[in-house]
Design a protein around this motif. Structure first.
Motif, mmCIF file in Angstrom:
data_model
loop_
_atom_site.group_PDB
_atom_site.id
_atom_site.type_symbol
_atom_site.label_atom_id
_atom_site.label_comp_id
_atom_site.label_asym_id
_atom_site.label_seq_id
_atom_site.Cartn_x
_atom_site.Cartn_y
_atom_site.Cartn_z
ATOM 1 N N ALA A 1 -6.118 5.567 -1.340
ATOM 2 C CA ALA A 1 -4.948 5.116 -1.736
ATOM 3 C C ALA A 1 -5.312 5.828 -3.133
ATOM 4 C CB ALA A 1 -4.196 4.108 -2.244
ATOM 5 N N LEU A 2 -6.752 4.969 -3.619
ATOM 6 C CA LEU A 2 -6.838 5.512 -5.431
ATOM 7 C C LEU A 2 -7.124 7.078 -5.353
ATOM 8 C CD1 LEU A 2 -9.267 2.355 -5.555
ATOM 9 C CD2 LEU A 2 -7.177 3.351 -6.698
ATOM 10 N N LEU A 3 -7.717 7.939 -4.079
ATOM 11 C CA LEU A 3 -7.822 9.004 -3.869
ATOM 12 C C LEU A 3 -6.379 9.888 -4.064
ATOM 13 C CD1 LEU A 3 -10.797 10.115 -1.818
ATOM 14 C CD2 LEU A 3 -10.501 9.313 -3.673
ATOM 15 N N VAL A 4 -4.957 9.610 -3.684
ATOM 16 C CA VAL A 4 -4.050 10.176 -3.437
ATOM 17 C C VAL A 4 -3.259 10.489 -5.155
ATOM 18 C CG1 VAL A 4 -1.614 10.063 -3.398
ATOM 19 C CG2 VAL A 4 -2.927 9.019 -2.219
ATOM 20 N N TRP A 5 -3.927 9.783 -6.185
ATOM 21 C CA TRP A 5 -3.092 10.866 -7.362
ATOM 22 C C TRP A 5 -4.120 11.943 -8.026
ATOM 23 C CZ3 TRP A 5 -2.006 7.232 -12.262
ATOM 24 C CH2 TRP A 5 -2.198 8.390 -13.353
ATOM 25 N N PRO A 6 -5.556 12.089 -8.051
ATOM 26 C CA PRO A 6 -5.924 13.021 -8.269
ATOM 27 C C PRO A 6 -6.466 14.646 -7.429
ATOM 28 C CG PRO A 6 -7.033 11.859 -7.533
ATOM 29 C CD PRO A 6 -6.222 10.975 -7.465
ATOM 30 N N VAL A 7 -5.970 13.971 -5.968
ATOM 31 C CA VAL A 7 -6.016 14.850 -4.891
ATOM 32 C C VAL A 7 -4.230 16.170 -4.905
ATOM 33 C CG1 VAL A 7 -5.579 15.414 -2.069
ATOM 34 C CG2 VAL A 7 -7.471 14.351 -3.360
ATOM 35 N N ALA A 8 -3.601 15.184 -5.178
ATOM 36 C CA ALA A 8 -2.195 15.248 -5.800
ATOM 37 C C ALA A 8 -1.632 16.383 -6.570
ATOM 38 C CB ALA A 8 -1.000 15.164 -6.140
ATOM 39 N N ALA A 9 -3.066 16.152 -7.476
ATOM 40 C CA ALA A 9 -2.193 16.191 -9.043
ATOM 41 C C ALA A 9 -3.187 18.048 -9.105
ATOM 42 C CB ALA A 9 -3.318 15.469 -10.250
ATOM 43 N N LEU A 10 -4.770 17.830 -7.979
ATOM 44 C CA LEU A 10 -5.368 19.251 -8.362
ATOM 45 C C LEU A 10 -3.822 20.187 -7.164
ATOM 46 C CD1 LEU A 10 -8.700 17.974 -7.381
ATOM 47 C CD2 LEU A 10 -8.006 19.140 -9.368
ATOM 48 N N ALA A 11 -3.772 19.800 -6.394
ATOM 49 C CA ALA A 11 -3.496 20.761 -5.096
ATOM 50 C C ALA A 11 -2.152 21.232 -6.312
ATOM 51 C CB ALA A 11 -2.536 20.065 -4.126
ATOM 52 N N LEU B 1 -4.316 -4.384 -2.890
ATOM 53 C CA LEU B 1 -4.363 -2.739 -2.406
ATOM 54 C C LEU B 1 -5.712 -2.526 -1.652
ATOM 55 C CD1 LEU B 1 -3.190 0.290 -2.244
ATOM 56 C CD2 LEU B 1 -5.374 0.889 -4.568
ATOM 57 N N ARG B 2 -5.227 -2.692 0.245
ATOM 58 C CA ARG B 2 -5.697 -2.950 1.453
ATOM 59 C C ARG B 2 -6.306 -1.269 1.602
ATOM 60 N NH1 ARG B 2 -4.450 -8.164 3.480
ATOM 61 N NH2 ARG B 2 -3.192 -9.267 2.480
ATOM 62 N N ALA B 3 -5.773 0.121 0.802
ATOM 63 C CA ALA B 3 -6.122 0.929 1.674
ATOM 64 C C ALA B 3 -6.800 1.469 0.475
ATOM 65 C CB ALA B 3 -4.971 1.697 2.329
ATOM 66 N N LYS B 4 -8.416 1.127 -0.144
ATOM 67 C CA LYS B 4 -8.511 1.868 -1.268
ATOM 68 C C LYS B 4 -8.154 3.662 -1.572
ATOM 69 C CE LYS B 4 -9.458 -2.135 -3.037
ATOM 70 N NZ LYS B 4 -9.200 -2.969 -1.548
ATOM 71 N N ASP C 1 0.949 -1.351 0.476
ATOM 72 C CA ASP C 1 -0.215 0.369 0.068
ATOM 73 C C ASP C 1 0.856 1.413 0.311
ATOM 74 O OD1 ASP C 1 -2.412 -1.826 0.382
ATOM 75 O OD2 ASP C 1 -2.579 -1.238 1.979
ATOM 76 N N GLY C 2 1.914 0.668 0.828
ATOM 77 C CA GLY C 2 2.707 2.550 0.633
ATOM 78 C C GLY C 2 3.382 2.714 -0.453
ATOM 79 N N GLY D 1 -7.000 7.002 -13.785
ATOM 80 C CA GLY D 1 -5.321 6.114 -13.764
ATOM 81 C C GLY D 1 -5.021 5.138 -12.311
ATOM 82 N N ALA D 2 -5.515 5.941 -11.326
ATOM 83 C CA ALA D 2 -4.856 5.439 -9.855
ATOM 84 C C ALA D 2 -5.418 4.042 -10.647
ATOM 85 C CB ALA D 2 -5.716 5.749 -8.939
ATOM 86 N N VAL D 3 -7.462 4.106 -10.609
ATOM 87 C CA VAL D 3 -7.979 2.780 -10.722
ATOM 88 C C VAL D 3 -7.387 1.705 -11.917
ATOM 89 C CG1 VAL D 3 -10.372 1.406 -11.039
ATOM 90 C CG2 VAL D 3 -10.051 3.367 -9.993
ATOM 91 N N LEU D 4 -7.418 2.049 -12.886
ATOM 92 C CA LEU D 4 -6.418 1.368 -13.953
ATOM 93 C C LEU D 4 -4.868 0.469 -13.353
ATOM 94 C CD1 LEU D 4 -6.223 0.638 -16.983
ATOM 95 C CD2 LEU D 4 -5.276 2.260 -17.135
ATOM 96 N N ALA D 5 -4.549 1.516 -12.702
ATOM 97 C CA ALA D 5 -3.281 1.107 -12.273
ATOM 98 C C ALA D 5 -3.223 -0.707 -11.248
ATOM 99 C CB ALA D 5 -2.273 2.208 -11.542
ATOM 100 N N TRP D 6 -4.339 0.097 -10.358
ATOM 101 C CA TRP D 6 -5.027 -0.954 -9.247
ATOM 102 C C TRP D 6 -5.079 -2.285 -9.817
ATOM 103 C CZ3 TRP D 6 -10.334 -1.249 -7.242
ATOM 104 C CH2 TRP D 6 -10.626 -2.127 -6.399
ATOM 105 N N ARG D 7 -5.969 -2.241 -11.020
ATOM 106 C CA ARG D 7 -6.863 -3.193 -11.535
ATOM 107 C C ARG D 7 -5.298 -4.087 -12.311
ATOM 108 N NH1 ARG D 7 -10.608 -4.828 -8.675
ATOM 109 N NH2 ARG D 7 -12.932 -3.993 -8.797
#
Length: 212
Positions: A167-177, A162-165, A86-87, A126-132
């Motif tokens: 984590a899928l929000l890290v990409w869009p949140v970082a991109a927006l910030a 990926l146990r901590a779902k 997950d990390g 993109g995060a969902v695609l990477a996870w799958r």
């Protein structure tokens, strides 16, 4: 001598009576162009999730399993390895978010709501695609069947999960910030009240109204 103009007569070519410019069509074309650009940003950012998935599969620590012929057990302590997977995903998603946010800003410095929405949606997809992809191309998902195939006492890898779902929000949140921060610092700004579009105050002799 010429006859005086009647109230219904107008001199030809009078600019004061010319029809106003049609700005509605230009606005619609501009809006449609922004929507197309936002859709392109969404697709390109989402497709880059395949690279994230490949990196996650390569860098994530593997959880080792072993079978005694009747049941499947963890060969080592499972907690650290699962948290490590997950990390790794979170760190990779953070990097992809920073990179995609900066690239979109550099390409489309003018920004706009459609671009921001497209960036956020593309990051999430993109995060969902990477996870799958990490799960599809990683170790087999059917642990029992895999254990029977490899045999008793043989160590094999558990499926990549990926146990901590969240984590899928890290990409869009970082991109927006990153994108919004760069836009606030370096993006075009609106003219202040009392300034023209070039940022020059009215009435100073450079395009402002004449002084009385």
């Amino acid at each position: 001598m010429t006859a005086p103009l009647t109230p219904h007569e107008e001199p030809p070519g009078d600019p004061s009576h010319s029809p106003p410019p049609r700005q509605g069509a230009d606005g619609e074309r501009t809006g449609a162009a922004k929507v197309r650009q936002a859709a392109l940003v969404t697709v390109l950012v989402a497709l880059s999730g395949a690279v994230l998935g490949a990196l996650w599969l390569w860098l994530a620590p593997h959880v080792l399993l072993v079978s005694d012929g009747k049941a499947v057990y963890f060969k080592n302590s499972e907690g650290e390895e699962a948290i490590g997977a997950d990390g790794v995903f979170v760190l990779l998603a953070l990097g992809f978010g920073v990179l995609s946010g900066a690239l979109v800003f550099l390409v489309r410095r003018s920004g706009g709501i459609p671009i921001v929405v497209g960036l956020a949606l593309g990051g999430l997809l993109g995060a969902v695609l990477a996870w799958r992809l990490g799960g599809w191309f990683g170790p087999a998902g059917d642990v029992a069947q895999h254990a029977r195939r490899v045999g008793k006492g043989v160590v094999f890898d558990a499926p990549l999960q990926l146990r901590a779902k969240g984590a899928l929000l890290v990409w869009p949140v970082a991109a927006l910030a990153v994108h919004l921060g760069l836009t606030a610092l370096f993006g075009p700004r609106d003219p202040e009240p009392g300034e023209n579009a070039m940022g020059v105050p009215f009435g100073n002799g450079h395009g402002g109204p004449p002084r009385g």
